[in-house]
Design a protein around this motif. Sequence first.
Motif, PDB file in Angstrom:
ATOM      1  N   ALA A 181      -5.178   8.693  -0.575  1.00 33.42           N
ATOM      2  CA  ALA A 181      -3.768   8.484  -0.897  1.00 33.42           C
ATOM      3  C   ALA A 181      -3.532   8.584  -2.394  1.00 33.42           C
ATOM      4  CB  ALA A 181      -3.292   7.130  -0.371  1.00 33.42           C
ATOM      5  N   LYS A 182      -4.372   7.935  -3.174  1.00 34.61           N
ATOM      6  CA  LYS A 182      -4.225   7.982  -4.636  1.00 34.61           C
ATOM      7  C   LYS A 182      -4.355   9.412  -5.151  1.00 34.61           C
ATOM      8  CE  LYS A 182      -6.179   5.897  -8.863  1.00 34.61           C
ATOM      9  NZ  LYS A 182      -5.810   7.014  -9.676  1.00 34.61           N
ATOM     10  N   ARG A 183      -5.394  10.112  -4.687  1.00 36.17           N
ATOM     11  CA  ARG A 183      -5.630  11.497  -5.126  1.00 36.17           C
ATOM     12  C   ARG A 183      -4.477  12.403  -4.707  1.00 36.17           C
ATOM     13  NH1 ARG A 183      -7.479  16.293  -3.274  1.00 36.17           N
ATOM     14  NH2 ARG A 183      -7.795  15.597  -1.146  1.00 36.17           N
ATOM     15  N   GLU A 184      -4.019  12.281  -3.479  1.00 34.38           N
ATOM     16  CA  GLU A 184      -2.971  13.154  -2.969  1.00 34.38           C
ATOM     17  C   GLU A 184      -1.623  12.869  -3.621  1.00 34.38           C
ATOM     18  OE1 GLU A 184      -3.229  12.628   1.273  1.00 34.38           O
ATOM     19  OE2 GLU A 184      -5.076  13.820   1.400  1.00 34.38           O
ATOM     20  N   ILE A 185      -1.307  11.602  -3.831  1.00 34.43           N
ATOM     21  CA  ILE A 185      -0.043  11.275  -4.513  1.00 34.43           C
ATOM     22  C   ILE A 185      -0.034  11.909  -5.901  1.00 34.43           C
ATOM     23  CG2 ILE A 185       1.295   9.379  -5.542  1.00 34.43           C
ATOM     24  CD1 ILE A 185       0.421   7.687  -3.040  1.00 34.43           C
ATOM     25  N   GLU A 186      -1.155  11.830  -6.608  1.00 35.86           N
ATOM     26  CA  GLU A 186      -1.247  12.416  -7.947  1.00 35.86           C
ATOM     27  C   GLU A 186      -1.147  13.940  -7.925  1.00 35.86           C
ATOM     28  OE1 GLU A 186      -4.849  10.733  -9.541  1.00 35.86           O
ATOM     29  OE2 GLU A 186      -3.885   8.787  -9.914  1.00 35.86           O
ATOM     30  N   LEU A 187      -1.540  14.586  -6.826  1.00 41.05           N
ATOM     31  CA  LEU A 187      -1.398  16.039  -6.703  1.00 41.05           C
ATOM     32  C   LEU A 187       0.070  16.461  -6.596  1.00 41.05           C
ATOM     33  CD1 LEU A 187      -4.137  17.225  -4.152  1.00 41.05           C
ATOM     34  CD2 LEU A 187      -3.926  17.881  -6.559  1.00 41.05           C
ATOM     35  N   TYR A 188       0.864  15.655  -5.917  1.00 42.07           N
ATOM     36  CA  TYR A 188       2.238  16.042  -5.590  1.00 42.07           C
ATOM     37  C   TYR A 188       3.325  15.405  -6.450  1.00 42.07           C
ATOM     38  CZ  TYR A 188       0.336  18.422  -1.560  1.00 42.07           C
ATOM     39  OH  TYR A 188      -0.373  19.287  -0.765  1.00 42.07           O
ATOM     40  N   PHE A 189       3.008  14.309  -7.121  1.00 44.02           N
ATOM     41  CA  PHE A 189       4.042  13.589  -7.872  1.00 44.02           C
ATOM     42  C   PHE A 189       3.548  13.173  -9.248  1.00 44.02           C
ATOM     43  CE2 PHE A 189       5.205  12.960  -3.453  1.00 44.02           C
ATOM     44  CZ  PHE A 189       6.571  13.192  -3.473  1.00 44.02           C
ATOM     45  N   GLN A 190       4.424  13.296 -10.230  1.00 47.94           N
ATOM     46  CA  GLN A 190       4.190  12.725 -11.549  1.00 47.94           C
ATOM     47  C   GLN A 190       4.492  11.226 -11.447  1.00 47.94           C
ATOM     48  OE1 GLN A 190       2.978  14.487 -14.202  1.00 47.94           O
ATOM     49  NE2 GLN A 190       2.789  16.083 -12.642  1.00 47.94           N
ATOM     50  N   PRO A 191       3.855  10.399 -12.274  1.00 54.51           N
ATOM     51  CA  PRO A 191       4.093   8.946 -12.176  1.00 54.51           C
ATOM     52  C   PRO A 191       5.571   8.561 -12.227  1.00 54.51           C
ATOM     53  CG  PRO A 191       2.254   9.378 -13.640  1.00 54.51           C
ATOM     54  CD  PRO A 191       2.851  10.721 -13.285  1.00 54.51           C
ATOM     55  N   GLU A 240       0.853  -1.182   0.000  1.00 56.39           N
ATOM     56  CA  GLU A 240       0.000   0.000   0.000  1.00 56.39           C
ATOM     57  C   GLU A 240       0.889   1.232   0.000  1.00 56.39           C
ATOM     58  OE1 GLU A 240      -4.100   0.460   2.210  1.00 56.39           O
ATOM     59  OE2 GLU A 240      -2.460   0.817   3.632  1.00 56.39           O
ATOM     60  N   ARG A 241       0.390   2.295  -0.623  1.00 60.15           N
ATOM     61  CA  ARG A 241       1.128   3.551  -0.687  1.00 60.15           C
ATOM     62  C   ARG A 241       0.329   4.651  -0.012  1.00 60.15           C
ATOM     63  NH1 ARG A 241       3.422   3.471  -6.933  1.00 60.15           N
ATOM     64  NH2 ARG A 241       4.887   1.757  -6.559  1.00 60.15           N
ATOM     65  N   THR A 242       1.050   5.612   0.557  1.00 53.87           N
ATOM     66  CA  THR A 242       0.409   6.765   1.186  1.00 53.87           C
ATOM     67  C   THR A 242       1.256   8.007   0.971  1.00 53.87           C
ATOM     68  OG1 THR A 242      -0.611   7.574   3.231  1.00 53.87           O
ATOM     69  CG2 THR A 242       1.467   6.383   3.465  1.00 53.87           C
ATOM     70  N   LEU A 297       6.415  13.142   0.465  1.00 54.85           N
ATOM     71  CA  LEU A 297       6.964  11.827   0.203  1.00 54.85           C
ATOM     72  C   LEU A 297       5.857  10.798   0.048  1.00 54.85           C
ATOM     73  CD1 LEU A 297       8.153  10.136   3.401  1.00 54.85           C
ATOM     74  CD2 LEU A 297       8.050  12.599   3.415  1.00 54.85           C
ATOM     75  N   VAL A 298       6.205   9.752  -0.662  1.00 57.16           N
ATOM     76  CA  VAL A 298       5.319   8.602  -0.793  1.00 57.16           C
ATOM     77  C   VAL A 298       5.995   7.453  -0.067  1.00 57.16           C
ATOM     78  CG1 VAL A 298       4.149   7.004  -2.360  1.00 57.16           C
ATOM     79  CG2 VAL A 298       4.473   9.402  -3.038  1.00 57.16           C
ATOM     80  N   LEU A 299       5.259   6.866   0.862  1.00 53.75           N
ATOM     81  CA  LEU A 299       5.742   5.707   1.596  1.00 53.75           C
ATOM     82  C   LEU A 299       4.985   4.485   1.124  1.00 53.75           C
ATOM     83  CD1 LEU A 299       5.916   7.120   5.232  1.00 53.75           C
ATOM     84  CD2 LEU A 299       7.789   6.817   3.618  1.00 53.75           C
ATOM     85  N   VAL A 304       2.927  16.779  10.632  1.00 49.71           N
ATOM     86  CA  VAL A 304       2.871  15.842   9.514  1.00 49.71           C
ATOM     87  C   VAL A 304       1.432  15.629   9.053  1.00 49.71           C
ATOM     88  CG1 VAL A 304       3.510  13.516   8.711  1.00 49.71           C
ATOM     89  CG2 VAL A 304       4.873  14.622  10.492  1.00 49.71           C
ATOM     90  N   HIS A 305       1.261  15.580   7.734  1.00 53.42           N
ATOM     91  CA  HIS A 305      -0.009  15.153   7.144  1.00 53.42           C
ATOM     92  C   HIS A 305       0.203  13.757   6.573  1.00 53.42           C
ATOM     93  CE1 HIS A 305      -3.508  14.846   4.530  1.00 53.42           C
ATOM     94  NE2 HIS A 305      -2.664  14.373   3.630  1.00 53.42           N
ATOM     95  N   ALA A 306      -0.810  12.902   6.702  1.00 52.73           N
ATOM     96  CA  ALA A 306      -0.786  11.584   6.063  1.00 52.73           C
ATOM     97  C   ALA A 306      -2.172  11.280   5.522  1.00 52.73           C
ATOM     98  CB  ALA A 306      -0.347  10.512   7.050  1.00 52.73           C
ATOM     99  N   SER A 307      -2.225  10.650   4.379  1.00 53.79           N
ATOM    100  CA  SER A 307      -3.499  10.266   3.763  1.00 53.79           C
ATOM    101  C   SER A 307      -4.312   9.438   4.744  1.00 53.79           C
ATOM    102  CB  SER A 307      -3.250   9.454   2.489  1.00 53.79           C
ATOM    103  OG  SER A 307      -2.443  10.168   1.585  1.00 53.79           O
TER     104      SER A 307
END
Length: 152
Positions: free
Chosen positions: A123-133, A2-4, A73-75, A114-117
């Motif tokens: 998590a999916k929406r937030e990762i896409e806001l901050y990082f390109q694939p 899982e990613r967050t 960051l993505v964990l 700290v913020h965490a999904s």
Amino acid sequence: MERTLVLLKPDCVERRLIGRILGRFEDKGLNIIAMKLIRITPDLAKQHYAEHVSKPFYPGLESFITAAPVVALVLEGLEAISVVRGILGATSGLKAEAGTIRGDFSSSRQMNLVHASDGPEAAKREIELYFQPEEVLDYKPTLTPWMRADDE
């Protein structure tokens, strides 16, 4: 796996707690698969906190999150979302248990470091806001077999 998304907020960066906080995640066996130092713009803040924009507290939230750089960051790991949230502790540092990040480093309801999904969709929406694939690296550290069983 899982990613967050995790954001080390301006208070964390300004207090020079980045390394200590990252160490907590690494010590737990979570993998950092994307990371960058950024400045959140008012536009990005509005996207990230879309559900709060119309609330009376939003201007203060935007002012805070845009005041200084953050580390995004993505964990990745087993049950990463709930594991990270457990490591963080209660949202308010005043109520967070000792041994959690907020319990050990925060004494505020708002300055909570700290913020965490809060779930898989967020998590999916937030990762896409901050990082390109291409910024999210798929890799397995060599110590992984020593951190968890193959069938986990």
